[in-house]
Each structure stands twice: as structure tokens, then as C-alpha cells.
Design a protein around this motif. Sequence first.
Motif, PDB file in Angstrom:
ATOM      1  N   ALA A 107       2.884   6.181  -2.459  1.00 57.97           N
ATOM      2  CA  ALA A 107       4.047   7.045  -2.745  1.00 57.97           C
ATOM      3  C   ALA A 107       4.098   7.371  -4.233  1.00 57.97           C
ATOM      4  O   ALA A 107       4.353   8.507  -4.633  1.00 57.97           O
ATOM      5  CB  ALA A 107       5.343   6.370  -2.302  1.00 57.97           C
ATOM      6  N   ARG A 108       3.836   6.377  -5.069  1.00 60.48           N
ATOM      7  CA  ARG A 108       3.866   6.600  -6.522  1.00 60.48           C
ATOM      8  C   ARG A 108       2.707   7.508  -6.955  1.00 60.48           C
ATOM      9  O   ARG A 108       2.881   8.415  -7.759  1.00 60.48           O
ATOM     10  CB  ARG A 108       3.782   5.261  -7.275  1.00 60.48           C
ATOM     11  N   GLU A 109       1.529   7.225  -6.383  1.00 63.16           N
ATOM     12  CA  GLU A 109       0.323   7.989  -6.741  1.00 63.16           C
ATOM     13  C   GLU A 109       0.460   9.472  -6.354  1.00 63.16           C
ATOM     14  O   GLU A 109       0.092  10.358  -7.107  1.00 63.16           O
ATOM     15  CB  GLU A 109      -0.798   7.345  -5.936  1.00 63.16           C
ATOM     16  N   THR A 110       1.018   9.714  -5.168  1.00 62.52           N
ATOM     17  CA  THR A 110       1.095  11.099  -4.670  1.00 62.52           C
ATOM     18  C   THR A 110       2.407  11.766  -5.072  1.00 62.52           C
ATOM     19  O   THR A 110       2.605  12.943  -4.775  1.00 62.52           O
ATOM     20  CB  THR A 110       0.986  11.124  -3.121  1.00 62.52           C
ATOM     21  N   LYS A 111       3.326  10.968  -5.671  1.00 61.19           N
ATOM     22  CA  LYS A 111       4.648  11.488  -6.076  1.00 61.19           C
ATOM     23  C   LYS A 111       5.406  12.084  -4.887  1.00 61.19           C
ATOM     24  O   LYS A 111       6.058  13.126  -5.005  1.00 61.19           O
ATOM     25  CB  LYS A 111       4.510  12.514  -7.189  1.00 61.19           C
ATOM     26  N   ARG A 112       5.305  11.431  -3.757  1.00 65.18           N
ATOM     27  CA  ARG A 112       6.025  11.909  -2.577  1.00 65.18           C
ATOM     28  C   ARG A 112       7.371  11.174  -2.456  1.00 65.18           C
ATOM     29  O   ARG A 112       7.511  10.033  -2.917  1.00 65.18           O
ATOM     30  CB  ARG A 112       5.211  11.653  -1.292  1.00 65.18           C
ATOM     31  N   ILE A 113       8.325  11.839  -1.821  1.00 66.79           N
ATOM     32  CA  ILE A 113       9.621  11.229  -1.521  1.00 66.79           C
ATOM     33  C   ILE A 113       9.476  10.471  -0.203  1.00 66.79           C
ATOM     34  O   ILE A 113       8.973  11.022   0.774  1.00 66.79           O
ATOM     35  CB  ILE A 113      10.704  12.329  -1.336  1.00 66.79           C
ATOM     36  N   LEU A 114       9.900   9.220  -0.184  1.00 67.10           N
ATOM     37  CA  LEU A 114       9.942   8.495   1.096  1.00 67.10           C
ATOM     38  C   LEU A 114      11.318   7.846   1.226  1.00 67.10           C
ATOM     39  O   LEU A 114      11.666   6.947   0.460  1.00 67.10           O
ATOM     40  CB  LEU A 114       8.847   7.425   1.200  1.00 67.10           C
ATOM     41  N   GLN A 115      12.091   8.359   2.155  1.00 68.92           N
ATOM     42  CA  GLN A 115      13.404   7.774   2.465  1.00 68.92           C
ATOM     43  C   GLN A 115      13.231   6.825   3.649  1.00 68.92           C
ATOM     44  O   GLN A 115      12.698   7.209   4.691  1.00 68.92           O
ATOM     45  CB  GLN A 115      14.392   8.893   2.841  1.00 68.92           C
ATOM     46  N   THR A 116      13.666   5.565   3.472  1.00 70.96           N
ATOM     47  CA  THR A 116      13.639   4.612   4.584  1.00 70.96           C
ATOM     48  C   THR A 116      14.904   4.820   5.413  1.00 70.96           C
ATOM     49  O   THR A 116      15.998   4.955   4.859  1.00 70.96           O
ATOM     50  CB  THR A 116      13.628   3.171   4.035  1.00 70.96           C
ATOM     51  N   GLY A 117      14.749   4.791   6.729  1.00 70.29           N
ATOM     52  CA  GLY A 117      15.891   5.076   7.617  1.00 70.29           C
ATOM     53  C   GLY A 117      16.887   3.939   7.768  1.00 70.29           C
ATOM     54  O   GLY A 117      17.391   3.697   8.866  1.00 70.29           O
ATOM     55  N   SER A 118      17.194   3.265   6.656  1.00 75.41           N
ATOM     56  CA  SER A 118      18.222   2.200   6.678  1.00 75.41           C
ATOM     57  C   SER A 118      19.545   2.840   6.271  1.00 75.41           C
ATOM     58  O   SER A 118      19.962   2.758   5.118  1.00 75.41           O
ATOM     59  CB  SER A 118      17.850   1.079   5.698  1.00 75.41           C
ATOM     60  N   GLN A 119      20.208   3.457   7.249  1.00 76.30           N
ATOM     61  CA  GLN A 119      21.328   4.340   6.922  1.00 76.30           C
ATOM     62  C   GLN A 119      22.582   3.604   6.471  1.00 76.30           C
ATOM     63  O   GLN A 119      23.528   4.246   6.009  1.00 76.30           O
ATOM     64  CB  GLN A 119      21.639   5.264   8.121  1.00 76.30           C
ATOM     65  N   GLN A 120      22.591   2.263   6.565  1.00 78.68           N
ATOM     66  CA  GLN A 120      23.762   1.533   6.056  1.00 78.68           C
ATOM     67  C   GLN A 120      23.921   1.743   4.542  1.00 78.68           C
ATOM     68  O   GLN A 120      24.994   1.596   3.998  1.00 78.68           O
ATOM     69  CB  GLN A 120      23.662   0.046   6.395  1.00 78.68           C
ATOM     70  N   ARG A 121      22.833   2.106   3.860  1.00 80.07           N
ATOM     71  CA  ARG A 121      22.897   2.412   2.423  1.00 80.07           C
ATOM     72  C   ARG A 121      23.790   3.615   2.135  1.00 80.07           C
ATOM     73  O   ARG A 121      24.242   3.785   1.010  1.00 80.07           O
ATOM     74  CB  ARG A 121      21.499   2.751   1.896  1.00 80.07           C
ATOM     75  N   SER A 122      23.949   4.484   3.136  1.00 83.83           N
ATOM     76  CA  SER A 122      24.771   5.689   2.922  1.00 83.83           C
ATOM     77  C   SER A 122      26.125   5.551   3.619  1.00 83.83           C
ATOM     78  O   SER A 122      26.780   6.541   3.911  1.00 83.83           O
ATOM     79  CB  SER A 122      24.026   6.926   3.434  1.00 83.83           C
ATOM     80  N   ASP A 123      26.532   4.329   3.890  1.00 80.72           N
ATOM     81  CA  ASP A 123      27.810   4.047   4.564  1.00 80.72           C
ATOM     82  C   ASP A 123      28.729   3.413   3.515  1.00 80.72           C
ATOM     83  O   ASP A 123      28.397   2.381   2.917  1.00 80.72           O
ATOM     84  CB  ASP A 123      27.529   3.093   5.734  1.00 80.72           C
ATOM     85  N   ARG A 181       0.828  -1.210   0.000  1.00 82.70           N
ATOM     86  CA  ARG A 181       0.000   0.000   0.000  1.00 82.70           C
ATOM     87  C   ARG A 181       0.869   1.269   0.000  1.00 82.70           C
ATOM     88  O   ARG A 181       0.566   2.252  -0.676  1.00 82.70           O
ATOM     89  CB  ARG A 181      -0.916   0.012   1.231  1.00 82.70           C
ATOM     90  N   LEU A 182       1.937   1.200   0.759  1.00 84.76           N
ATOM     91  CA  LEU A 182       2.828   2.358   0.880  1.00 84.76           C
ATOM     92  C   LEU A 182       3.481   2.698  -0.460  1.00 84.76           C
ATOM     93  O   LEU A 182       3.539   3.869  -0.857  1.00 84.76           O
ATOM     94  CB  LEU A 182       3.920   1.982   1.897  1.00 84.76           C
ATOM     95  N   VAL A 183       3.951   1.677  -1.156  1.00 86.37           N
ATOM     96  CA  VAL A 183       4.584   1.904  -2.466  1.00 86.37           C
ATOM     97  C   VAL A 183       3.558   2.523  -3.415  1.00 86.37           C
ATOM     98  O   VAL A 183       3.841   3.510  -4.103  1.00 86.37           O
ATOM     99  CB  VAL A 183       5.145   0.584  -3.047  1.00 86.37           C
TER     100      VAL A 183
END
Length: 444
Positions: A156-172, A151-153
Motif C-alpha cells: 500500500a505504501r509502495e503503490t500509494k494506494r488507499i486501503l480502507q478496512t471495513g471496520s465500520q465501528q471506527r465511523s460510529d 506485505r499489505l502495508v
Amino acid sequence: MPANEFDNSRRRFLKTSATIAAASTLPAWFIEESRSRAATTRPLSPNDKPNIALIGCGGQGRHDATLAGKFANVVAVCDVDGRHAEAASKQFNGAKVYKDFRKLLERDDVHALINGTPDHWHTLINLAAMKAGKDVYSEKPLTLTIDEGKRLVAVARETKRILQTGSQQRSDARFRLACELVRNGRLARPTRITALLPAGPRGGPFHTSSVPAELDWDFWQGQTPFVPYVRERCHGSFRYWWEYSGGTMTDWGAHHNDIAQWGNGTEKTGPVTVEGKPLIDMIPGGYTAASQYHVEYTYANGVKLTCASIVTDGPDGSHHGQPGDPIHGVKFEGADGWIFVTRGKIEASKPELLTEPLSAGATRFYSSDDHMGNFFECIRSRKPPICDVEIGHRSVSVCHLGVISIRLGRKLNWNPDQEQFVNDAEANQWLGRTQRRPWTYELA
Ligand SMILES: NC(=O)c1ccc[n+]([C@@H]2O[C@H](COP(=O)([O-])OP(=O)(O)OC[C@H]3O[C@@H](n4cnc5c(N)ncnc54)[C@H](O)[C@@H]3O)[C@@H](O)[C@H]2O)c1
């Protein structure tokens, strides 16, 4: 209250997100290359800072909002525990206090929010926020169920909103290096990935007590079945109850299975089989999420993923075993060697697996060295963030599949395209949960 992931992860995050050059275990070629690829996540000028709100003012929410303060003005805070909301308001320059997130979402001058609520509240708030036009930085594990993620996906696509998941290992940088190497064929015929997670606590039985005056316990429970107040069900240790989370399988699994999926090239799909089992009985009247477990997955590309708890690491990630005992993290194995990565550390069976630069034509990943900064970059550019909603959903789906198999006690076949168990009505019932009114999807 048992220690949780927050304190430890914050300490390590601060340590590992220091400049790339200071990370001595990274190979020189990668440091050099990363400098030229680094995104510009500079603080904005005071006039260019969006207004944001923090919903869920516990340990992690306030940590996230502090990081966001470089890029935005925290103008509102919201919590169903008045003590937490007041403390956050003090911390963020007298930000206006709310108890009900629906009131806060009515504000047109709030552009984005940080969702630091417990897992069982993430989705309803994220759905309502996106429908109200807000971009969202939502803590991991992104959802309580696979149905929530779908539902979330869609929204997010329908409303064109940005959703960043707080899995910060992606930015490590270490995690990106490991995954980039594996995806570019550094290991011959990769066959196995092992994600070791800290075991959860096995406490109990716990007792009811009176609800603290400032806490709205009914509201805190939201969509979950109403039960009398038990302190250990609430702040911090909610993650060890299946009703609100999935134990360390989702708490740490949302981090390490995310990396397993990234390195395996399956971040927008999932495994095809899952077989999990608990390794120890839980104590009646105590925590309900399995504290020790072993789960085997297979992927359509033939790779096997083992996700298992290890007791030498506490639930907060601290190592209390002997030197040489396994530590939590992700190991990629191929025919000719392995690469292991965890917070603050990357190792390989042979040094050249890391020190040999990638060729000029190798596939480079989306690169971020500041997870919160990447969110604000994407708010401006409207490009997908590094841990976009779909990735957050698919990563935690791996964990949910494990939890479902552990609870059913049998092997399950999964169709990752349809996001359904194959010919298995009993298992498919577990894709969602009965929601307690009024906290149902209709609310959002
Ligand atoms: N990314 C990371 O490394 C990391 C680290 C720690 C925690 N987390 C995640 O952050 C989330 C919060 O964890 P925590 O340890 O801070 O928990 P916590 O219990 O300390 O804080 C949660 C807060 O949310 C509030 N809350 C509950 N329902 C609410 C609602 N409907 N509206 C507003 N507020 C509500 C609670 O009262 C509490 O103050 C969890 O999902 C957790 O997994 C992520």
C-alpha cells in the motif's frame, strides 16, 4: 447454515449510522461538537463518480456495494459462484460479470474495488488490486495471517494506494466518543480493557456432498489446503473454520479489538504478551476455530486486555441471555470508574464520565460518520482513510496472536516493533501459512 455477523451488523449499522442527533445516548456536548466536525460525505454528481467493482458478491459484499452506490458506479462484479455474481449483476444495473479477479483487474476504467471475499482471499486480491493501481475497500478481518498484513502495508505504501478496512465501528460516534474520552485521561490510571465477543458455533460433524454446479470449489479454496466440498465450509459459515478465518476471535475481534487498540493508543503497535486458551473442545469433523476462549494480553504501557467469548450472545451478535447478562462490546476500566461501548449503546459507571465535555485543548481524533463515504473522500484527497491498512493489520494482528496462543496452548512473548515472537521459533512459524499453488504471493 448458522447465522452470521452480516445480517445483524447491517441492521445495527443502519440503525446506528442514522443522524448523530437521533442517537439519544450520546451526550449533548458531543453531538454539538460532532456537528461542527462532521466530514462532508455527500454523494457525488453523476459525472464525478468513479467506476468500481465488487469482488466477492455474498451478503456483505453486496451490502457494501449498495452503500458505495451513493458515491460510485458499480460497473463489474466478480465471484467464483456464478449464482452470486449473476444476482449481484442484476442488483447493480447489469454490471459485467467476472469469475477470475485477475481478468477484472486488467480493466483500466475500474478505479477502485470492494473486496467482500472470505478472509483467506482478502490479501491476494488486495495485493494484486493495489499493484494494478486500484484503491481498495476491503472487508475485515483484513488478513488471514500476520505475514499477510505486513506485505499489505508495504505494498500500500509502495503503490500509494488507499486501503480502507471495513471496520465500520471506527465511523460510529459512540466508539469514537469512548476512545476519545479514554485517550484524554477521563479514566484515572486506565488499567484494564475487556473486549467481549460472541461465542462461535460448535457444530459438526459435517459431511461431504457434491459441489453445486455454479460454484468453482477449487478456486473458492484458493491458498488453503484442498478438501472435498462440505457445505458448512463455504458461504457464510467459512468464518468458523481455522483454515479460512479464525472464528469469532477474528470475525468480531477485528471490530472490538480494533476499538480496544484505538482507546489504548496502540493502534499502530500491539501487545507484548498473549496467553490464550480454549474453553471447550471442538467436535471432530466439525468447525475447527475455537468457539469459546479466553485470552489475556499485556501492553508495554501496563494496560491489560482481556478478550473472551460470551455464550449469552449468538455469533450473529444477537443477545439471547437474561437481562443483566454481559453483552459483547468493549469496557475500559480505570481506578475511578469504567466506560462501556457497543453498537447502539455507551454507558459509564458515573454519568459525568460521559456528560462532562472535553476541554478545548483535548486531543480530538480523526472523525468520520460514514465509513464508505470516508473511503471515497480519501480516494479524492489521497489522505489516509479512518481505518487505514496499517490500523486494519494491527487490529487483526491482536486477534491472530490470540488464535496462535489458543492453538499452541501457552503464553507467548511478542515484539510489536519487529512483529515477531521473542525467541520462539515454533510460534514464529505460525505467522504465515503454507499456500497452495498457484495461489501464492507470486501471483500478486
Ligand atoms: N464489516 C462487517 O460488519 C462485516 C459483516 C459481515 C461480514 N464481513 C466480512 O465480509 C467478508 C464476506 O463475508 P460474507 O458473510 O459476505 O461471506 P459470504 O460467504 O456470504 O460471501 C463471500 C463471497 O465471496 C465469494 N468468493 C470466494 N472466493 C472468491 C474469489 N477468489 N473471487 C471472487 N469471489 C470469491 C464467495 O463465492 C461468496 O459469494 C468476510 O471477510 C467477513 O468477515 C464484515
